[in-house]
Write an enzyme that holds these catalytic residues in place. Sequence first.
Site, PDB file in Angstrom:
ATOM      1  N   HIS A 161      -3.190 -28.362 -12.336  1.00  0.00           N
ATOM      2  CA  HIS A 161      -2.424 -27.562 -13.488  1.00  0.00           C
ATOM      3  C   HIS A 161      -2.870 -28.126 -14.708  1.00  0.00           C
ATOM      4  CE1 HIS A 161       0.561 -30.609 -12.555  1.00  0.00           C
ATOM      5  NE2 HIS A 161       0.849 -30.713 -13.712  1.00  0.00           N
TER       6      HIS A 161
ATOM      7  N   CYS B 293      10.046   2.615  -7.425  1.00  0.00           N
ATOM      8  CA  CYS B 293      11.211   2.658  -6.787  1.00  0.00           C
ATOM      9  C   CYS B 293      11.972   4.135  -7.031  1.00  0.00           C
ATOM     10  CB  CYS B 293      12.148   1.424  -6.932  1.00  0.00           C
ATOM     11  SG  CYS B 293      12.492   1.414  -8.927  1.00  0.00           S
TER      12      CYS B 293
HETATM   13  C1  LIG Z   1       3.528  -0.287 -10.282  1.00  0.00           C
HETATM   14  C2  LIG Z   1       3.232   0.437 -11.417  1.00  0.00           C
HETATM   15  C3  LIG Z   1       2.143  -0.382 -12.343  1.00  0.00           C
HETATM   16  C4  LIG Z   1       2.674   1.685 -11.053  1.00  0.00           C
HETATM   17  O1  LIG Z   1       2.334   2.489 -12.346  1.00  0.00           O
HETATM   18  C5  LIG Z   1       4.550   0.493 -12.484  1.00  0.00           C
HETATM   19  O2  LIG Z   1       5.557   1.405 -11.467  1.00  0.00           O
HETATM   20  C6  LIG Z   1       5.066  -0.631 -12.790  1.00  0.00           C
HETATM   21  O3  LIG Z   1       4.372  -1.412 -13.652  1.00  0.00           O
HETATM   22  N1  LIG Z   1       6.063  -1.329 -12.100  1.00  0.00           N
HETATM   23  C7  LIG Z   1       6.578  -2.514 -12.637  1.00  0.00           C
HETATM   24  C8  LIG Z   1       8.020  -2.665 -12.729  1.00  0.00           C
HETATM   25  C9  LIG Z   1       8.353  -3.188 -11.284  1.00  0.00           C
HETATM   26  O4  LIG Z   1       8.188  -4.156 -11.021  1.00  0.00           O
HETATM   27  N2  LIG Z   1       9.399  -2.418 -10.649  1.00  0.00           N
HETATM   28  C10 LIG Z   1      10.236  -2.827  -9.785  1.00  0.00           C
HETATM   29  C11 LIG Z   1      10.933  -1.864  -8.984  1.00  0.00           C
HETATM   30  S1  LIG Z   1      11.018  -0.354  -9.716  1.00  0.00           S
END
Ligand SMILES: CC(C)(CO)[C@@H](O)C(=O)NCCC(=O)N/C=C\S
Length: 206
Positions: free
Chosen positions: A90, A175
């Site tokens: 690191h 999600c």
């Molecule tokens: C994965 C992506 C890039 C697809 O467009 C977008 O959904 C995003 O940045 N999600 C990050 C947010 C996250 O960690 N959600 C976790 C639970 S909803």
Amino acid sequence: SPPEQGFPAEKSSSVPQKKYHVLVGVTGSVAALKLPLLIAELLQITGLEVKVVTTERAKHFYNAQEIPVTLYSDEDEWQLWKGRSDPVLHIELRRWADLMVVAPLDANTLAKLANGICDNLLTCVIRAWDLSKPLLFCPAMNTAMWEHPITAQQVEQLKGFGYTEIPCVVKKLVCGDEGRGAMAEVWTIVESVKRILEERDLSTQS
Ligand SMILES: CC(C)(CO)[C@@H](O)C(=O)NCCC(=O)N/C=C\S
């Protein structure tokens, strides 16, 4: 006529292209699935050398075979240091890097950084970070996590250290929730890195 007397060719002093060392940190948000794209885009910038430091949880979201640069994880620290005279990974990495970008920065690692917790390779590099070097962070988490009041406190704490936030964006998240929490688009992140390096390059030229 005498043979063409060419002047001895100037030694081609190819100006050494300063290699900018960019260290990419990746943590356990689902946005880590964008790591291969982010690395590919960064490698398009001339003069950049890129290495990656991953957390264990982040490994779940991308395929290491799609990362064409050195990828360090916690185990590498212990492979490298076996005895007193061995290098400390690191610390080697904080010295090597000219700039760091943490993309995505998940809620867990955000909290660790805001409180100086250093329980893995990535948080140790940042805990030892040279604050004269730019550190950019790209938060990414579920909207409910983003909206929890502790998030703003911790983001402000990082900005207080001088780190630069690349804000998350509003999207329909994987999600199913709709709202802020998605990682900034890869092109936004790459443009931010370019701009900071240009600013720095200009400053070193002036
Ligand atoms: C994965 C992506 C890039 C697809 O467009 C977008 O959904 C995003 O940045 N999600 C990050 C947010 C996250 O960690 N959600 C976790 C639970 S909803």
